[in-house]
Design a protein around this motif. Structure first.
Motif: not given
Ligand code: AMP
Length: 401
Positions: A180-191
């Motif tokens: 649920e947290v991951l779905r709320r994050l911007p797609r473009v990011r550094h993980t």
């Protein structure tokens, strides 16, 4: 308290220098200030990739220097003052607090501020910390979602995400909250993701939520840390308690005793306490304040023995634990490796004693397969050992936490 205090104990390092890893002078200054001279293998491998913005999966355990391996690139890439742009998900409150301590030191150069959102403590101070517009949030998944749902924090500008001890988060049942947290994050990011093991569920998360991650594996062959002597005490069920008491008289160092259930942590604590042992305990039913207090008492040495469940015990970063006793056999080989990893941290040596009954023999065999060796059978005076036969052992009975 962990906050503001970075645990420091011997750890194996490489012959590389921090100057070679692509970090700026400001960040290197902070590294020097706390006395780190050379990077550990996981730091040397992860930092040069993570500072370029490429996704990384690091296979490493607590005790390998992995916290600095993700905090340093974060400190490098973020600057102060544009809202929450760094997010670190941690499996437990203790690990989150330790991570925050690292962030406070390494983020100083860029003026980075942090809020720590962990369960079991009051919301209000966390809400105040969020109102101050931190640059980085370090959180356990459940509490973070609470804040998100109440509108206390927005995650739509997160650029840097760290999933710490991802396998541990799954073990704790955090998968739905993580998703649920991951779905709320911007797609473009550094993980950046760290995990001691790579089960299918972790591969799945990597595929779904990461972008062609580089993979760095520095877990020791066999998955077990070096410097640990393993011992097995096979006894009758009714002798487990006396076996533990005898072991506690034999080994006088700082001792962490693992049990499977919270109720047994309480039970064992009271037994040991009544016997006059300097003992404290940590499990998920105790408040955050009590858990911190227990860890402080154990760390300072005022209580030599800490009784813990897996949930509370994993990730404990306390130097000088000489003895880990598995009063209950762990539920998985991973748990065995994690529990054992609490001792022999860095360069020191430790003993892991497992008290087992005939019902635990199948798990003992699995653990031995992972270690790549038979664990020496040991006995304590006054307790008759249970003798293994060659017949196939009966199935293990599982008590869930
Ligand atoms: P961690 O695996 O992040 O829990 O780190 C384990 C321990 O190693 C902690 O006590 C750190 O303070 C320490 N540590 C991490 N990196 C270094 C380093 N490069 N040099 C010396 N100690 C370190």
């Amino acid at each position: 308290m962990f906050t503001g205090a970075i645990p420091q104990h011997p750890v194996a390092t490489t012959d590389k220098t921090f100057d070679e890893l692509g970090l700026s002078a400001e960040v290197i200054e902070a590294v020097r200030a706390i006395g780190f001279v050379n990077p550990t293998p996981i730091q040397a491998a992860v930092i040069p990739i993570a500072v370029t913005g490429r996704d990384v999966i690091g296979l490493a355990q607590t005790g390998s220097g992995k916290t600095a391996a993700f905090v340093l690139p974060l400190a490098e890439r973020l600057t102060h003052g544009k809202g929450v742009r760094g997010l670190i998900l941690s499996p437990t409150r203790e690990i989150a607090l330790q991570t925050q301590a690292f962030l406070e030191v390494f983020g100083k150069g860029h003026g980075l501020t942090t809020a720590c959102l962990i369960g079991g403590v009051r919301m209000k101070p966390q809400i105040d910390a969020l109102r101050a517009e931190p640059d980085i949030v370090v959180a356990t998944p459940g509490r973070l979602l609470d804040h998100v749902k109440r509108g206390n924090v927005k995650l739509d500008h997160v650029e840097e995400l760290v999933l710490d001890e991802a396998d541990h988060m799954l073990d704790l049942g955090f998968l739905p909250q993580m998703r649920e947290v991951l779905r709320r994050l911007p797609r473009v990011r550094h993980t950046t993701m760290f995990s001691a093991t790579m089960p299918d569920s972790i591969e799945m998360i990597a595929k779904e939520f990461m972008n062609e991650p580089a993979r760095v594996d520095i877990t020791p062959v066999g998955g077990a840390a070096e410097g640990i002597s393993h011992r097995l005490y096979l006894v009758k069920l009714e002798d487990k308690r006396n076996c533990l008491l005898a072991l506690l008289h034999q080994e006088l160092g700082s001792t962490l005793v693992f049990v499977r259930r919270k109720i047994d942590a309480e039970w064992l604590f009271h037994i040991l306490d009544r016997q006059g042992h300097p003992v404290t305990r940590i499990h998920a039913d105790r408040s955050q304040g009590r858990r911190v207090e227990a860890l402080d008492d154990f760390r300072s040495g005022s209580h030599r023995i800490l009784v813990a469940t897996d949930i509370a015990g994993r990730g404990i970063d306390i130097p000088g634990i000489t003895h880990v006793i598995n009063f209950d056999i762990p539920e998985s080989t991973d748990d065995y490796v994690h529990r054992g990893g609490r001792t022999a941290r860095g360069a020191s040596e430790g003993v892991v004693s497992t008290i087992a009954t005939w019902q635990d023999v199948p798990m003992v065999r699995q653990i031995e397969a992972v270690l790549g060796e038979k664990i020496p059978r040991c006995t304590v005076p006054g307790i008759e050992p249970w003798v293994e036969s060659d017949r196939p052992a009966a199935r293990t009975r599982r008590n869930r936490v």
